[in-house]
Design a protein around this motif. Structure first.
Motif, PDB file in Angstrom:
ATOM      1  N   PHE A 112       1.056  -1.284  -0.287  1.00  0.00           N
ATOM      2  CA  PHE A 112       0.138  -0.041   0.038  1.00  0.00           C
ATOM      3  C   PHE A 112       0.685   0.873   0.406  1.00  0.00           C
ATOM      4  O   PHE A 112       2.034   1.137   1.101  1.00  0.00           O
ATOM      5  CB  PHE A 112      -1.073   0.266   1.197  1.00  0.00           C
ATOM      6  N   ARG A 113       0.007   2.246  -0.809  1.00  0.00           N
ATOM      7  CA  ARG A 113       1.194   3.629  -1.079  1.00  0.00           C
ATOM      8  C   ARG A 113       0.075   4.548  -0.850  1.00  0.00           C
ATOM      9  O   ARG A 113      -1.366   4.274  -1.407  1.00  0.00           O
ATOM     10  CB  ARG A 113       2.131   3.588  -1.764  1.00  0.00           C
ATOM     11  N   SER A 114       0.730   5.342  -0.750  1.00  0.00           N
ATOM     12  CA  SER A 114      -0.410   6.587   0.021  1.00  0.00           C
ATOM     13  C   SER A 114       0.520   8.573  -1.233  1.00  0.00           C
ATOM     14  O   SER A 114       0.972   8.166  -0.982  1.00  0.00           O
ATOM     15  CB  SER A 114      -0.924   7.390   0.947  1.00  0.00           C
ATOM     16  N   GLN A 115      -0.387   8.165  -1.471  1.00  0.00           N
ATOM     17  CA  GLN A 115       0.217   9.554  -2.460  1.00  0.00           C
ATOM     18  C   GLN A 115      -0.099  11.568  -1.663  1.00  0.00           C
ATOM     19  O   GLN A 115       0.740  12.063  -1.797  1.00  0.00           O
ATOM     20  CB  GLN A 115      -0.552  10.030  -3.986  1.00  0.00           C
ATOM     21  N   ASP A 116      -1.303  11.314  -1.199  1.00  0.00           N
ATOM     22  CA  ASP A 116      -1.611  12.335  -0.353  1.00  0.00           C
ATOM     23  C   ASP A 116      -1.703  12.488   1.232  1.00  0.00           C
ATOM     24  O   ASP A 116      -0.185  12.778   2.368  1.00  0.00           O
ATOM     25  CB  ASP A 116      -2.485  13.400  -0.911  1.00  0.00           C
ATOM     26  N   VAL A 117      -2.681  12.023   1.899  1.00  0.00           N
ATOM     27  CA  VAL A 117      -3.108  12.131   3.552  1.00  0.00           C
ATOM     28  C   VAL A 117      -3.249   9.955   3.654  1.00  0.00           C
ATOM     29  O   VAL A 117      -2.658   9.576   3.007  1.00  0.00           O
ATOM     30  CB  VAL A 117      -4.588  12.643   3.361  1.00  0.00           C
ATOM     31  N   LEU A 118      -3.064  10.069   5.241  1.00  0.00           N
ATOM     32  CA  LEU A 118      -3.698   9.080   5.091  1.00  0.00           C
ATOM     33  C   LEU A 118      -4.958   8.436   4.914  1.00  0.00           C
ATOM     34  O   LEU A 118      -6.212   8.903   5.369  1.00  0.00           O
ATOM     35  CB  LEU A 118      -3.326   9.288   7.053  1.00  0.00           C
ATOM     36  N   HIS A 119      -5.111   6.913   4.358  1.00  0.00           N
ATOM     37  CA  HIS A 119      -5.883   6.260   4.415  1.00  0.00           C
ATOM     38  C   HIS A 119      -6.036   5.379   4.657  1.00  0.00           C
ATOM     39  O   HIS A 119      -5.472   4.428   5.435  1.00  0.00           O
ATOM     40  CB  HIS A 119      -6.232   6.265   2.426  1.00  0.00           C
ATOM     41  N   SER A 120      -7.267   4.231   4.436  1.00  0.00           N
ATOM     42  CA  SER A 120      -7.022   3.227   4.991  1.00  0.00           C
ATOM     43  C   SER A 120      -7.699   1.870   4.060  1.00  0.00           C
ATOM     44  O   SER A 120      -8.976   2.410   3.640  1.00  0.00           O
ATOM     45  CB  SER A 120      -7.636   3.083   6.376  1.00  0.00           C
ATOM     46  N   ALA A 121      -7.263   0.362   3.652  1.00  0.00           N
ATOM     47  CA  ALA A 121      -7.848   0.155   2.739  1.00  0.00           C
ATOM     48  C   ALA A 121      -8.102  -0.888   3.282  1.00  0.00           C
ATOM     49  O   ALA A 121      -7.568  -1.345   4.318  1.00  0.00           O
ATOM     50  CB  ALA A 121      -6.511  -0.940   2.118  1.00  0.00           C
ATOM     51  N   TYR A 122      -9.932  -1.534   2.780  1.00  0.00           N
ATOM     52  CA  TYR A 122     -11.011  -1.456   3.673  1.00  0.00           C
ATOM     53  C   TYR A 122     -11.768  -2.651   3.113  1.00  0.00           C
ATOM     54  O   TYR A 122     -12.049  -2.506   2.355  1.00  0.00           O
ATOM     55  CB  TYR A 122     -11.857  -1.440   4.981  1.00  0.00           C
ATOM     56  N   PHE A 123     -11.467  -3.811   3.509  1.00  0.00           N
ATOM     57  CA  PHE A 123     -11.843  -5.288   2.374  1.00  0.00           C
ATOM     58  C   PHE A 123     -12.888  -6.112   3.614  1.00  0.00           C
ATOM     59  O   PHE A 123     -12.324  -6.568   4.089  1.00  0.00           O
ATOM     60  CB  PHE A 123     -10.862  -6.305   2.065  1.00  0.00           C
ATOM     61  N   PRO A 124     -14.275  -4.619   3.429  1.00  0.00           N
ATOM     62  CA  PRO A 124     -15.569  -6.322   4.762  1.00  0.00           C
ATOM     63  C   PRO A 124     -15.249  -7.542   3.925  1.00  0.00           C
ATOM     64  O   PRO A 124     -15.528  -8.163   5.717  1.00  0.00           O
ATOM     65  CB  PRO A 124     -16.093  -4.810   4.560  1.00  0.00           C
ATOM     66  N   HIS A 125     -15.636  -7.915   3.205  1.00  0.00           N
ATOM     67  CA  HIS A 125     -15.972  -8.802   2.890  1.00  0.00           C
ATOM     68  C   HIS A 125     -15.015 -10.241   3.920  1.00  0.00           C
ATOM     69  O   HIS A 125     -15.132 -11.217   3.412  1.00  0.00           O
ATOM     70  CB  HIS A 125     -16.407  -9.250   1.251  1.00  0.00           C
ATOM     71  N   ARG A 157     -12.614  -9.248   5.799  1.00  0.00           N
ATOM     72  CA  ARG A 157     -11.549  -9.241   6.943  1.00  0.00           C
ATOM     73  C   ARG A 157     -10.265  -9.123   6.855  1.00  0.00           C
ATOM     74  O   ARG A 157      -9.916  -9.415   7.803  1.00  0.00           O
ATOM     75  CB  ARG A 157     -11.710 -10.705   7.762  1.00  0.00           C
ATOM     76  N   ALA A 158     -10.305  -7.340   5.816  1.00  0.00           N
ATOM     77  CA  ALA A 158      -8.837  -7.302   6.307  1.00  0.00           C
ATOM     78  C   ALA A 158      -8.980  -5.926   5.769  1.00  0.00           C
ATOM     79  O   ALA A 158     -10.049  -5.499   5.461  1.00  0.00           O
ATOM     80  CB  ALA A 158      -8.298  -7.531   4.976  1.00  0.00           C
ATOM     81  N   GLN A 159      -7.692  -5.117   6.695  1.00  0.00           N
ATOM     82  CA  GLN A 159      -7.277  -4.138   6.946  1.00  0.00           C
ATOM     83  C   GLN A 159      -6.378  -3.362   6.639  1.00  0.00           C
ATOM     84  O   GLN A 159      -6.161  -3.745   7.970  1.00  0.00           O
ATOM     85  CB  GLN A 159      -8.388  -2.962   7.452  1.00  0.00           C
ATOM     86  N   MET A 160      -5.650  -2.134   6.550  1.00  0.00           N
ATOM     87  CA  MET A 160      -4.769  -1.432   6.577  1.00  0.00           C
ATOM     88  C   MET A 160      -4.402  -0.006   5.778  1.00  0.00           C
ATOM     89  O   MET A 160      -5.060   0.218   5.058  1.00  0.00           O
ATOM     90  CB  MET A 160      -3.835  -2.408   5.814  1.00  0.00           C
ATOM     91  N   ASN A 161      -3.294   0.504   7.119  1.00  0.00           N
ATOM     92  CA  ASN A 161      -3.268   1.520   7.258  1.00  0.00           C
ATOM     93  C   ASN A 161      -2.861   2.436   5.333  1.00  0.00           C
ATOM     94  O   ASN A 161      -1.291   1.310   5.571  1.00  0.00           O
ATOM     95  CB  ASN A 161      -2.872   2.616   8.525  1.00  0.00           C
ATOM     96  N   VAL A 162      -3.296   2.844   5.097  1.00  0.00           N
ATOM     97  CA  VAL A 162      -1.842   3.203   4.425  1.00  0.00           C
ATOM     98  C   VAL A 162      -1.788   4.980   4.587  1.00  0.00           C
ATOM     99  O   VAL A 162      -1.694   5.754   3.818  1.00  0.00           O
ATOM    100  CB  VAL A 162      -3.136   3.888   2.183  1.00  0.00           C
ATOM    101  N   VAL A 163      -0.307   5.207   4.671  1.00  0.00           N
ATOM    102  CA  VAL A 163       0.447   5.901   5.038  1.00  0.00           C
ATOM    103  C   VAL A 163       1.365   6.726   4.065  1.00  0.00           C
ATOM    104  O   VAL A 163       1.956   6.030   3.246  1.00  0.00           O
ATOM    105  CB  VAL A 163       1.244   5.258   6.225  1.00  0.00           C
ATOM    106  N   PRO A 164       1.314   7.932   4.031  1.00  0.00           N
ATOM    107  CA  PRO A 164       1.751   8.796   2.876  1.00  0.00           C
ATOM    108  C   PRO A 164       3.760   8.391   3.056  1.00  0.00           C
ATOM    109  O   PRO A 164       3.950   8.499   4.304  1.00  0.00           O
ATOM    110  CB  PRO A 164       1.911   9.913   3.032  1.00  0.00           C
ATOM    111  N   GLY A 165       4.570   8.282   2.615  1.00  0.00           N
ATOM    112  CA  GLY A 165       6.071   8.517   3.194  1.00  0.00           C
ATOM    113  C   GLY A 165       6.214   6.964   2.745  1.00  0.00           C
ATOM    114  O   GLY A 165       7.383   6.661   3.708  1.00  0.00           O
ATOM    115  N   MET A 166       5.564   6.084   3.785  1.00  0.00           N
ATOM    116  CA  MET A 166       5.549   4.422   3.600  1.00  0.00           C
ATOM    117  C   MET A 166       4.838   3.164   3.326  1.00  0.00           C
ATOM    118  O   MET A 166       4.219   3.879   2.285  1.00  0.00           O
ATOM    119  CB  MET A 166       6.092   3.991   5.256  1.00  0.00           C
TER     120      MET A 166
END
Length: 355
Positions: A233-246, A248-257
């Motif tokens: 996961f990569r973010s271009q701008d701000v903090l996002h969060s990739a959420y796959f509800p069905h 059962r997965a979720q991970m923060n997408v952090v700018p710069g990492m």
């Protein structure tokens, strides 16, 4: 905004008057105090019965909510690790419910049984080492068990076996959409940096890195069923969060990492559409849409489209004005269908050739 401020001012003024009246009551002499405000046995008995009544109402509402709102649960997990997550969640809910039911029942029963009565005197009970040990050690053991169970579950999810040859896919987040970058035949993503973003190179892939030539960038996420996938996961701008509800997965997408998560899809989109749960849900949604469309047509507007289930990747962080619309369609399909779809996609090198 003006109306809102006026309401706040009126509310604060009312609170001020109320507080001043309380101060006035406290300043009065004991002879002037209204004894009707002092609770007597009748008042205590009334409050005790009201407490028991509220407990019955509280439990009734709780069980009704569990029964009536259970239809809003997600269907069975569509990933291999999802059942472990669901099991951990339901064990936690069961433990919480047992503790909640017991403690709340004791709280309301004690408020009834030991209500204030004239002539009764409360027993002074200094301490009891055995009781304190019991109600300390039990939560410690239960919480430690849940934490250890959760750590093992998390470890199984995060530590993907490289011998399974997982597929590597990058998910790139930006306000307000997602892009998927497949690692191509070499299963290795090319280097990327936001500094390289220019023209059609919207993900900033490094053109000088040969590993990036066969990368494939898409606006839909296609996954072969039964194939382990590692997401970067990569973010271009701000903090996002990739959420796959069905899934059962979720991970923060952090700018710069770069963050990562992995799972193995276990149910195709078509299989989920044909499940009893989803058939009933889609039917209910389409009935609601049909009723709403009658009103729209009467107003000369376009009727609502028929709903069909699809998996979606969502953003679970409030990342800006259009956060609600930040989603990507996910299609889980057979390996043959996935290969056929991938064969139709352009590689990064092909897309950059005209440049």
């Amino acid at each position: 905004m003006t109306v809102f401020l006026v309401i706040i001012v009126i509310a604060l003024f009312a609170v001020t008057i109320w507080q001043m009246s309380k101060i006035f009551d406290l300043s009065r002499s004991s002879n002037e105090v209204d004894s009707s405000q002092i609770a007597n046995d009748k008042d205590n008995k009334t409050q005790a019965y009201l407490s028991v009544g509220f407990a019955i109402f509280f439990y009734g509402l709780m069980f009704y909510s569990f029964w009536n709102l259970s239809k809003f649960y997600l269907p069975e997990a569509s990933s291999e690790h999802g059942s472990e997550v669901d099991t951990l969640m339901f064990i936690t809910i069961i433990i919480i419910m047992i503790v909640q039911i017991l403690t709340q029942a004791l709280l309301y029963w004690f408020s009834y049984k030991y209500r204030g009565q004239k002539g009764n005197k409360a027993l002074f009970y200094a301490d009891n080492d055995k009781l304190e040990f019991i109600w300390t050690i039990i939560p410690v053991i239960v919480l430690a068990g849940l934490i250890i169970y959760g750590l093992f579950t998390w470890s199984d999810i995060m530590n993907i076996n490289e011998d399974d040859d997982p597929m590597v896919v990058e998910l790139y987040a930006y306000q307000f959409a997602w892009r998927a970058r497949y690692s191509g035949e070499d299963n290795t993503l090319g280097k990327a940096n936001v500094r390289f973003i220019e023209g059609v190179n919207q993900l900033g892939v490094d053109e000088s890195d040969p590993y990036g030539n066969d990368d494939v960038i898409t606006t839909e996420l296609h996954l072969p069923v039964g194939k382990p996938v590692v997401f970067k996961f990569r973010s271009q701008d701000v903090l996002h969060s990739a959420y796959f509800p069905h899934f059962r997965a979720q991970m923060n997408v952090v700018p710069g990492m770069i963050t990562q998560f992995g799972f193995t899809p276990s149910i195709t989109t078509e299989e989920m559409r044909e499940s009893e749960y989803m058939v009933d849900k889609v039917q209910t949604i389409n009935e609601i849409r049909k009723e709403n469309s009658i009103e729209l047509i009467a107003q000369g507007e376009v009727p609502l489209d028929t709903y069909e289930f699809d998996y979606f990747l969502l953003c679970n962080k409030i990342c800006g004005q259009a956060h609600y619309n930040m989603q990507m369609k996910i299609i889980v399909e057979s390996q043959e269908d996935y290969d056929a779809w991938m064969a139709e996609q352009n590689t990064f090198a092909t897309s950059m050739a005209p440049q």
